[in-house]
Design an enzyme around this catalytic site. Sequence first.
Site, PDB file in Angstrom:
ATOM      1  N   PHE A   1       0.819  -1.205   0.000  1.00  0.00           N
ATOM      2  CA  PHE A   1       0.000   0.000   0.000  1.00  0.00           C
ATOM      3  C   PHE A   1       0.855   1.258   0.000  1.00  0.00           C
ATOM      4  CE2 PHE A   1      -2.760  -3.130   2.029  1.00  0.00           C
ATOM      5  CZ  PHE A   1      -4.024  -2.845   1.514  1.00  0.00           C
ATOM      6  N   ASP A   2       0.455   2.227  -0.799  1.00  0.00           N
ATOM      7  CA  ASP A   2       0.918   3.594  -0.599  1.00  0.00           C
ATOM      8  C   ASP A   2       0.249   4.076   0.688  1.00  0.00           C
ATOM      9  OD1 ASP A   2       1.932   6.238  -1.241  1.00  0.00           O
ATOM     10  OD2 ASP A   2      -0.126   6.728  -1.827  1.00  0.00           O
TER      11      ASP A   2
END
Length: 218
Positions: free
Chosen positions: A9-10
Site C-alpha cells: 500500500f501507498d
Amino acid sequence: MRDIEHIMFDFDGTLADTSEGIIRSMHYAFDRLHVKREQDEVIRDIIGPPLEEMFAILLHTKDEAYIKRAVIYFRERYAKEGVRELCLYPGARETLSALRDRGLQLYIVTSKPQCFVQEICREHGIDVYFSGVTGVSTEGKSPSKAERMVILMKDYGITAENGIMVGDRPEDAKAAAKNGVRCVGVAYGFGRREELEQAGCTYVIDELRGLLQLTGAE
C-alpha cells in the site's frame, strides 16, 4: 486476483487523508521562506511524490539548497503537529483487518518518512496489520519508491504473480510496473481516475473495501 498473497500500500491518499497536516506544514515552510503561500487546492493536487519534488514544483526552482531548506522548515512543524493532522479513510481499518484474517501479508511503500508512517500507524492502532514498512529517510537522499519495492519484494518473497500495489497516484502505478507488479488504483485519494487508468492500473476502485471483492476476502 484471488491468487494474491501480498499487498503493498501507498500511504498518503490511499490509507489516510493526510492533506491537512501537509498543507498546514507547507504554509509554515512558505512563511519561513518569506514567500507567498500557495493555495490549498494547488498543494493538495501534488501530494504524493517526495517532498523535494513537491517543493520544486511549488517554488518553481531546481535549487537543491533552497529546496532542502524548505523541507527542513516543513518537517519542523510536521514532526510536532502535522503528523497528527490526518484521518484514516472510511473502512480502512476494517479492510486491513479482513485482508489479514484471510491470510494476506500487507506492507506500506511510501514516499513519506518511514519514522512518521510508523508513528501514525502505532497511534491509530493499524501497525499490527503490516509485515513491513518502507519509507524515505529524513537524513539525506533516499532510493526511489520503485527501488525500495525491489528490496521489499526480495525480503518478503513478493513476486509479480503473488503481489499487487495499491495507490492513488500514477507514480504508484509506475513504480509497480518497473517491478512487473499489477497496480490497483484508488479513486478517492489525491489522484484522478483518468490518471490512474492512463498510468496502467489493472483496476480502479472507489473505496478501499473494493479490495475485499478483488482478492476474495469478503
